[in-house]
Design a protein around this motif. Sequence first.
Motif, short mmCIF file in Angstrom:
data_model
loop_
_atom_site.label_atom_id
_atom_site.label_comp_id
_atom_site.label_asym_id
_atom_site.label_seq_id
_atom_site.Cartn_x
_atom_site.Cartn_y
_atom_site.Cartn_z
N HIS A 1 -32.02 9.61 2.78
CA HIS A 1 -30.93 10.27 3.51
C HIS A 1 -29.57 10.06 2.85
O HIS A 1 -28.67 10.88 3.00
CB HIS A 1 -30.90 9.77 4.96
CG HIS A 1 -30.71 8.29 5.09
ND1 HIS A 1 -31.61 7.39 4.60
CD2 HIS A 1 -29.72 7.57 5.66
CE1 HIS A 1 -31.20 6.15 4.86
NE2 HIS A 1 -30.06 6.24 5.50
N LYS B 1 -40.99 14.22 3.36
CA LYS B 1 -39.65 14.43 3.88
C LYS B 1 -39.10 13.10 4.40
O LYS B 1 -39.84 12.14 4.59
CB LYS B 1 -39.66 15.45 5.03
CG LYS B 1 -40.01 16.88 4.62
CD LYS B 1 -38.97 17.47 3.69
CE LYS B 1 -39.30 18.91 3.30
NZ LYS B 1 -38.33 19.42 2.31
N ASP C 1 -36.15 11.39 7.31
CA ASP C 1 -35.22 11.66 8.41
C ASP C 1 -33.93 10.87 8.22
O ASP C 1 -33.79 10.07 7.29
CB ASP C 1 -35.87 11.42 9.77
CG ASP C 1 -36.14 9.95 10.08
OD1 ASP C 1 -35.54 9.06 9.44
OD2 ASP C 1 -36.97 9.68 10.98
N ASN C 2 -32.96 11.10 9.10
CA ASN C 2 -31.64 10.50 8.89
C ASN C 2 -31.59 9.02 9.24
O ASN C 2 -30.53 8.39 9.11
CB ASN C 2 -30.55 11.28 9.66
CG ASN C 2 -30.77 11.25 11.15
OD1 ASN C 2 -31.73 10.65 11.65
ND2 ASN C 2 -29.90 11.91 11.89
N TYR D 1 -41.81 10.76 5.96
CA TYR D 1 -42.90 11.54 6.53
C TYR D 1 -43.72 12.09 5.38
O TYR D 1 -43.17 12.69 4.44
CB TYR D 1 -42.36 12.70 7.37
CG TYR D 1 -41.52 12.28 8.56
CD1 TYR D 1 -41.95 12.53 9.86
CD2 TYR D 1 -40.28 11.66 8.38
CE1 TYR D 1 -41.18 12.16 10.95
CE2 TYR D 1 -39.51 11.28 9.47
CZ TYR D 1 -39.97 11.53 10.75
OH TYR D 1 -39.20 11.14 11.83
N PHE E 1 -38.49 20.24 8.16
CA PHE E 1 -37.70 20.18 9.39
C PHE E 1 -36.98 21.50 9.61
O PHE E 1 -36.58 22.18 8.67
CB PHE E 1 -36.67 19.05 9.31
CG PHE E 1 -37.26 17.68 9.46
CD1 PHE E 1 -37.57 17.18 10.72
CD2 PHE E 1 -37.51 16.88 8.36
CE1 PHE E 1 -38.11 15.92 10.88
CE2 PHE E 1 -38.05 15.61 8.50
CZ PHE E 1 -38.36 15.14 9.76
N LEU F 1 -32.31 19.93 13.10
CA LEU F 1 -33.40 19.44 12.25
C LEU F 1 -34.32 18.47 12.99
O LEU F 1 -34.77 17.47 12.45
CB LEU F 1 -32.83 18.75 11.01
CG LEU F 1 -32.09 19.64 10.01
CD1 LEU F 1 -31.54 18.82 8.86
CD2 LEU F 1 -32.98 20.75 9.49
N ASN F 2 -34.61 18.80 14.25
CA ASN F 2 -35.49 17.94 15.05
C ASN F 2 -36.81 18.62 15.41
O ASN F 2 -37.53 18.16 16.29
CB ASN F 2 -34.77 17.49 16.32
CG ASN F 2 -34.40 18.66 17.22
OD1 ASN F 2 -34.52 19.82 16.83
ND2 ASN F 2 -33.95 18.37 18.42
N LEU G 1 -40.32 19.66 13.56
CA LEU G 1 -41.11 19.52 12.34
C LEU G 1 -42.16 20.62 12.29
O LEU G 1 -42.98 20.75 13.20
CB LEU G 1 -41.78 18.15 12.30
CG LEU G 1 -42.45 17.76 10.98
CD1 LEU G 1 -41.41 17.62 9.87
CD2 LEU G 1 -43.23 16.45 11.14
N ARG H 1 -34.20 13.26 13.48
CA ARG H 1 -33.62 14.41 12.80
C ARG H 1 -33.85 14.29 11.31
O ARG H 1 -33.75 13.21 10.73
CB ARG H 1 -32.11 14.49 13.06
CG ARG H 1 -31.73 14.76 14.50
CD ARG H 1 -30.23 14.83 14.65
NE ARG H 1 -29.64 15.84 13.75
CZ ARG H 1 -28.33 16.05 13.66
NH1 ARG H 1 -27.48 15.33 14.37
NH2 ARG H 1 -27.87 16.97 12.83
N GLY H 2 -34.17 15.41 10.67
CA GLY H 2 -34.35 15.42 9.23
C GLY H 2 -33.05 15.11 8.51
O GLY H 2 -31.96 15.41 9.02
N TYR I 1 -33.39 22.21 5.46
CA TYR I 1 -34.23 22.06 4.27
C TYR I 1 -34.56 23.45 3.77
O TYR I 1 -34.90 24.31 4.55
CB TYR I 1 -35.55 21.35 4.62
CG TYR I 1 -35.43 19.86 4.58
CD1 TYR I 1 -35.72 19.10 5.69
CD2 TYR I 1 -35.04 19.20 3.43
CE1 TYR I 1 -35.64 17.73 5.66
CE2 TYR I 1 -34.96 17.83 3.40
CZ TYR I 1 -35.25 17.08 4.51
OH TYR I 1 -35.18 15.73 4.47
#
Length: 373
Positions: free
Chosen positions: A224, A292, A294-295, A300, A330, A335-336, A338, A354-355, A373
């Motif tokens: 992130h 991926k 997340d923040n 993931y 995301f 970005l929540n 998936l 969140r991504g 993304y």
Amino acid sequence: MALFCLLFQILAGSLSWHALVSAQQCLTEMVSDGCGMHANGPICSWEQGLLRKKTTKDYSTCTFVVRHPAFLEILSRESKVELMAEAEAHEGRVCNPDDDCFYFSSSQMHPKPNSQIMKVHLGSGKVESIIRETEVANGMTLGKEGELLVCHQGIRPSGGFIERLNITTLKSSIIADNWLGRRLNSPSDIIVKSDGSIWFTDPNYAWVQIADGFVKPNGLAFSHDEKRLYVTNIGSTIGGEEGKVERGRPHSISVIDVGEDGVTLHNKRLFAAIATMVGPSYKGVGCPDGIKVDNAGRVYVTNPNGVQVISPKGKLLGLIKVPGASNMGFARKDLNMLKILNDKAIYQVGLSARGADLHYASHNKGGKSHPYY
């Protein structure tokens, strides 16, 4: 010393198990909002004995499999896996806010190698093909100007390449097809850093020419804060219809530090070895594909039994079960959401996580940056 390490690991496992028992009690109470959250999908805690078929758990009914209580932090009251659209969705996983569509590539190797570039309209769920013939389009992402950047694996004897595709006009150009005059192998996944630089993996799906410390590098993602680069390695896969594997070869995620100049990489190391948590796929050996972050720094990764979630320190937290998962991305403004691809359909699950934000300039929003993304 070896005995001490073994005993320590067993003790650590015991402590983790007691924590999971408490988590399972909390999960049971979710139905009555005892933990301040309601579960919309069956949640199970993971336990030993799976490979010997001595477990009492019926994981076929589970949507979420908890390995560590911290996994619960990514779930919300509305978290449930839903079918978004039926489609041959394999790679790509790009959500574009300008046209409210989710772009992906299909997977076709017979009777000849091909892969369509497709999109699904998020409002109506309509699926359509925008490019029907490609040289095996694979990973995709959005460029800084909102264009689609596409990895093409290539068809022998030609090498693979990276294409820039205007989503509106479908005008395209090649932005990379060689490295110092040598053909690319088979570009697989691609990302864009916040400074606009383009990063991609180039494994040997079609042929072998260039390698740099990886057997089959596949998915990649920045942390992130963009200080680390994560790369999945599926060197254990041999291919073929039976999904043969070589257990001694990598099925893991590597992490590499990014230098202060934002370009140089150093200190490559193992982040996590990936194995299947539930189900017989690959007989325990994982096949980490899409990745991926997340923040909060959680990682993931898709695997044959779904999306595994890993802590920033490499600890496996749990599984979002989607059999055959190949990639994900995301979506939504925050970005929540998936989106998960498994070659047959696109699924979605809302999260409290969140991504990590990656920005591009949207043509329809006056040049402002938008986190997608």
